[in-house]
Design an enzyme around this catalytic site. Structure first.
Site, mmCIF file in Angstrom:
data_model
loop_
_atom_site.group_PDB
_atom_site.id
_atom_site.type_symbol
_atom_site.label_atom_id
_atom_site.label_comp_id
_atom_site.label_asym_id
_atom_site.label_seq_id
_atom_site.Cartn_x
_atom_site.Cartn_y
_atom_site.Cartn_z
ATOM 1 N N GLN A 1 0.896 0.772 9.665
ATOM 2 C CA GLN A 1 0.245 -0.382 9.049
ATOM 3 C C GLN A 1 1.224 -1.478 8.633
ATOM 4 O OE1 GLN A 1 -2.280 2.411 6.392
ATOM 5 N NE2 GLN A 1 -3.596 0.651 6.710
ATOM 6 N N ARG B 1 5.201 5.684 -2.080
ATOM 7 C CA ARG B 1 4.669 6.582 -1.049
ATOM 8 C C ARG B 1 4.603 5.810 0.267
ATOM 9 N NH1 ARG B 1 -1.229 7.856 0.653
ATOM 10 N NH2 ARG B 1 -0.788 9.401 2.228
ATOM 11 N N HIS C 1 0.694 9.930 9.020
ATOM 12 C CA HIS C 1 -0.423 9.094 8.573
ATOM 13 C C HIS C 1 -1.105 8.537 9.831
ATOM 14 C CE1 HIS C 1 -1.949 6.575 4.979
ATOM 15 N NE2 HIS C 1 -2.677 6.192 6.001
ATOM 16 N N ASN D 1 -2.016 12.735 5.929
ATOM 17 C CA ASN D 1 -2.897 11.845 5.193
ATOM 18 C C ASN D 1 -4.328 12.016 5.712
ATOM 19 O OD1 ASN D 1 -3.370 9.392 3.427
ATOM 20 N ND2 ASN D 1 -4.227 8.681 5.363
ATOM 21 N N GLU D 2 -5.237 12.344 4.829
ATOM 22 C CA GLU D 2 -6.675 12.299 5.097
ATOM 23 C C GLU D 2 -7.109 12.934 6.419
ATOM 24 O OE1 GLU D 2 -7.997 8.246 4.639
ATOM 25 O OE2 GLU D 2 -7.628 8.265 2.500
ATOM 26 N N ASN E 1 -6.714 10.828 -2.491
ATOM 27 C CA ASN E 1 -7.013 9.434 -2.160
ATOM 28 C C ASN E 1 -8.446 9.165 -2.589
ATOM 29 O OD1 ASN E 1 -4.512 9.274 -1.018
ATOM 30 N ND2 ASN E 1 -5.225 8.835 1.068
ATOM 31 N N TYR F 1 -11.457 5.957 -3.583
ATOM 32 C CA TYR F 1 -11.792 4.530 -3.594
ATOM 33 C C TYR F 1 -13.163 4.188 -4.162
ATOM 34 C CZ TYR F 1 -7.805 3.672 -0.500
ATOM 35 O OH TYR F 1 -6.538 3.572 0.023
ATOM 36 N N GLU G 1 -3.619 7.444 -3.346
ATOM 37 C CA GLU G 1 -4.134 6.127 -2.963
ATOM 38 C C GLU G 1 -5.315 5.779 -3.841
ATOM 39 O OE1 GLU G 1 -5.309 5.469 1.154
ATOM 40 O OE2 GLU G 1 -3.461 6.396 1.862
ATOM 41 N N TRP H 1 -3.027 1.532 -3.551
ATOM 42 C CA TRP H 1 -3.074 1.127 -2.146
ATOM 43 C C TRP H 1 -3.531 -0.313 -2.103
ATOM 44 C CZ3 TRP H 1 -1.361 3.345 2.238
ATOM 45 C CH2 TRP H 1 -1.624 2.617 3.421
ATOM 46 N N GLU I 1 -5.147 -3.035 8.719
ATOM 47 C CA GLU I 1 -6.194 -2.172 8.184
ATOM 48 C C GLU I 1 -6.968 -1.502 9.336
ATOM 49 O OE1 GLU I 1 -6.768 -0.656 5.567
ATOM 50 O OE2 GLU I 1 -8.907 -0.245 5.542
ATOM 51 N N TRP I 2 -6.243 -0.805 10.193
ATOM 52 C CA TRP I 2 -6.804 0.016 11.259
ATOM 53 C C TRP I 2 -7.856 -0.745 12.082
ATOM 54 C CZ3 TRP I 2 -3.243 3.482 11.600
ATOM 55 C CH2 TRP I 2 -2.606 3.961 10.451
HETATM 56 C C1 PNW Z 1 -7.419 5.102 3.710
HETATM 57 N N1 PNW Z 1 -13.782 5.658 4.862
HETATM 58 O O1 PNW Z 1 -8.323 5.079 4.755
HETATM 59 C C2 PNW Z 1 -6.066 5.218 4.401
HETATM 60 O O2 PNW Z 1 -5.292 6.300 3.973
HETATM 61 C C3 PNW Z 1 -5.288 3.947 4.440
HETATM 62 O O3 PNW Z 1 -4.385 3.981 5.517
HETATM 63 C C4 PNW Z 1 -6.242 2.774 4.492
HETATM 64 O O4 PNW Z 1 -5.595 1.556 4.730
HETATM 65 C C5 PNW Z 1 -6.972 2.753 3.166
HETATM 66 O O5 PNW Z 1 -7.624 3.988 2.911
HETATM 67 C C6 PNW Z 1 -7.998 1.633 3.060
HETATM 68 O O6 PNW Z 1 -8.967 1.765 4.047
HETATM 69 C C7 PNW Z 1 -9.673 5.221 4.681
HETATM 70 O O7 PNW Z 1 -14.415 5.106 5.810
HETATM 71 C C8 PNW Z 1 -10.406 4.621 5.685
HETATM 72 O O8 PNW Z 1 -14.409 6.314 3.978
HETATM 73 C C9 PNW Z 1 -11.759 4.775 5.754
HETATM 74 C C10 PNW Z 1 -12.393 5.529 4.789
HETATM 75 C C11 PNW Z 1 -11.681 6.141 3.784
HETATM 76 C C12 PNW Z 1 -10.312 5.983 3.729
#
Ligand code: PNW
Length: 479
Positions: A20, A77, A123, A168-169, A309, A311, A380, A430, A437-438
């Site tokens: 990223q 991190r 990651h 990661n995840e 992680n 959010y 995160e 984060w 952002e992917w």
């Molecule tokens: C995380 N969802 O990704 C990643 O660890 C990071 O690399 C990313 O940039 C960050 O969160 C923000 O997106 C996620 O769809 C991506 O639930 C998608 C999801 C959750 C986490």
């Protein structure tokens, strides 16, 4: 308010990931990862972009460390790019000393600046060669052995690093990469998106292989490095907090719990309890792999801390009848509003993310109860802002929405620490800076620092960046 606190040895900082931010995808002998090739496919990335340049962090390590210092970050991190270290990825493939040296220097520079490195080994940027050679994450024998070898090379080269994260995840790698097809390698049963893939089986195989690969790396660390270096190692898991759509309907209450089991306990139960959750076995039957005795021994007890992680939160409504073969949520749907008109939180730029700080406290408690109050590092936490990318720079720098998100989430975490006995010992926002952002490309910004992609990747801290140091200073107990 002043009664809230965090332990005196609590560490906080910012997080990023290699693909990223680094750019320089061909420099010093780096090999391609599945994200390089995924980005080349038409219509996979919203703005047609890729990590070719990203934030140019590969060439700006001094600047990034100065930024971390300026913002008061005690820890950082970041992730290693496997294909910089072993360009083809495999255990019999050559090691690229130039790539390894880059990270050794970076780690030493961080330590010299008084910043504690937390390294994520993978990651999401799996070596492309391993994907082509034997199906990458789908290969139950080869992938764990190759990952374990790569991990050993890193442990050996950087004994000064005391905090390691294997993956990661894994939920995102499995579900988004092999069920939805939205992330690399983009496999799915949806033939409009991909010619290959089976959403009913592949994500569960990939999840299993990631667990075993994690277990193998942990065993190596504990046997060969921990006795001399000290240090700790764990996996990082993502998951939302959940609330029943109708709290008076026992089926919604059950479904809300089941959603966390399908997202988090899928990995955390084998690690802490030695077996997949009963709810997953019930729905998935033998599509969910069974642990051999050897695999179970590798996985059970393999976390030195819980990497979290987090959010957002969702309301959960149960579904009736048989779930579809590609269902990965646990036969339920998620909603932003509840039956009683409750609203989970305000919209952001990310369709899956709405701020709900009370959920953070609730999920910390949920995890602590289920897994015996493990030491937790929040690896995160953060938010995007609706329309941020379209605002003039002056307005982007005044990111009060993000500042408030951090303020509320950090206080919710301090509440869980102070009142609920949750053993949380570290926190990473984060992200340190806006980055790739992917699948959303550069249109979604998660940084506390604005990156001007049109003017040489120059960095400008936003208002939220300067909020965290005083906030943590007011919460962390003085010795
Ligand atoms: C995380 N969802 O990704 C990643 O660890 C990071 O690399 C990313 O940039 C960050 O969160 C923000 O997106 C996620 O769809 C991506 O639930 C998608 C999801 C959750 C986490």
């Amino acid at each position: 308010m002043s009664a809230l606190s965090l332990p005196s040895d609590f560490k906080w900082g910012f997080a990023t990931a290699a693909y990223q931010i680094e750019g320089s995808i061909d420099k010093d002998g780096r090999g391609p990862s599945i994200w390089d090739t995924f980005c080349e496919r038409p219509k996979k990335i919203a703005d047609g972009s890729s990590g070719v340049t990203a934030c140019d962090s590969y060439n700006r390590t001094t600047e990034d460390i100065a930024l971390l210092k300026e913002l008061g970050s005690q820890a950082y991190r970041f992730s290693l790019s496997w294909t910089r270290i072993i360009p083809k990825g495999g255990r019999n493939d050559p090691i690229n000393q130039a790539g390894l040296d880059h990270y050794i220097k970076f780690v030493n520079d961080l330590l010299a600046a008084g910043i504690t490195p937390f390294i994520t080994l993978l990651h999401w940027d799996v070596p492309d060669e391993l994907d082509k050679r034997y199906g990458g994450l789908l290969n139950r024998e080869e992938f764990p052995l190759d990952f374990a070898h790569y991990a050993r090379v890193c442990f050996q080269a950087m004994p000064q690093v005391k905090n390691w994260i294997t993956f990661n995840e894994p939920w995102c790698s499995s579900i988004l990469g092999y069920s939805v097809g939205q992330f690399a390698p983009g496999r799915t049963s949806n033939r409009e998106k991909s010619d290959v893939g089976d959403s009913s089986t592949e994500p569960w195989i990939v999840g299993h292989n990631l667990l075993v690969a994690h277990g193998r790396a942990v065993k190596i660390y504990r046997e060969e490095f921990k006795p001399t270096n000290g240090g700790e190692i764990a996996i990082v898991l993502n998951g939302d907090a959940t609330y029943p759509w109708d709290p008076t309907d026992p089926k919604d209450v059950e479904a809300a719990n089941r959603k966390i089991e399908f997202a988090i306990s899928w990995f955390a139960d084998p690690i802490y309890l030695g077996e997949y959750p009963a709810s997953m076995r019930k729905q998935l039957g033998d599509r969910l792999p069974t642990f051999t005795d050897e695999e179970r021994a590798l996985v059970h007890g393999s976390n030195d801390f819980y990497g979290m992680n987090h959010y957002t939160a969702d309301f959960v409504k149960h579904k009736e009848g048989e779930p579809a073969p590609e269902d990965f949520l646990g036969n339920l749907e998620t909603t932003f509003y509840s039956k009683n008109g409750g609203n989970i939180g305000q919209v952001t730029q990310s369709p899956w993310l709405r701020p709900c700080a009370p959920g953070f406290r609730d999920l910390l408690v949920w995890l602590s109860k289920r897994y015996g109050y493990p030491k937790i590092y929040v690896t995160e936490n953060g938010t995007s802002i609706k329309g941020e990318n379209d605002m003039p720079m002056e307005q982007i720098l005044e990111d009060d929405f993000r500042l408030q998100y951090y303020d509320e989430y950090v206080k919710a975490m301090a509440t869980a620490s102070t009142l609920d006995g949750v053993n949380v010992r570290g926190y990473f926002a984060w992200s340190l800076m806006d980055n790739f952002e992917w699948a959303e490309g550069y249109e979604t910004r998660f940084g506390v620092t604005y990156v001007d992609y049109n003017n040489g990747q120059k960095r400008y801290p936003k208002k939220s960046a300067r909020h965290l140091a005083p906030l943590f200073d007011s919460l962390i107990k003085k010795e």
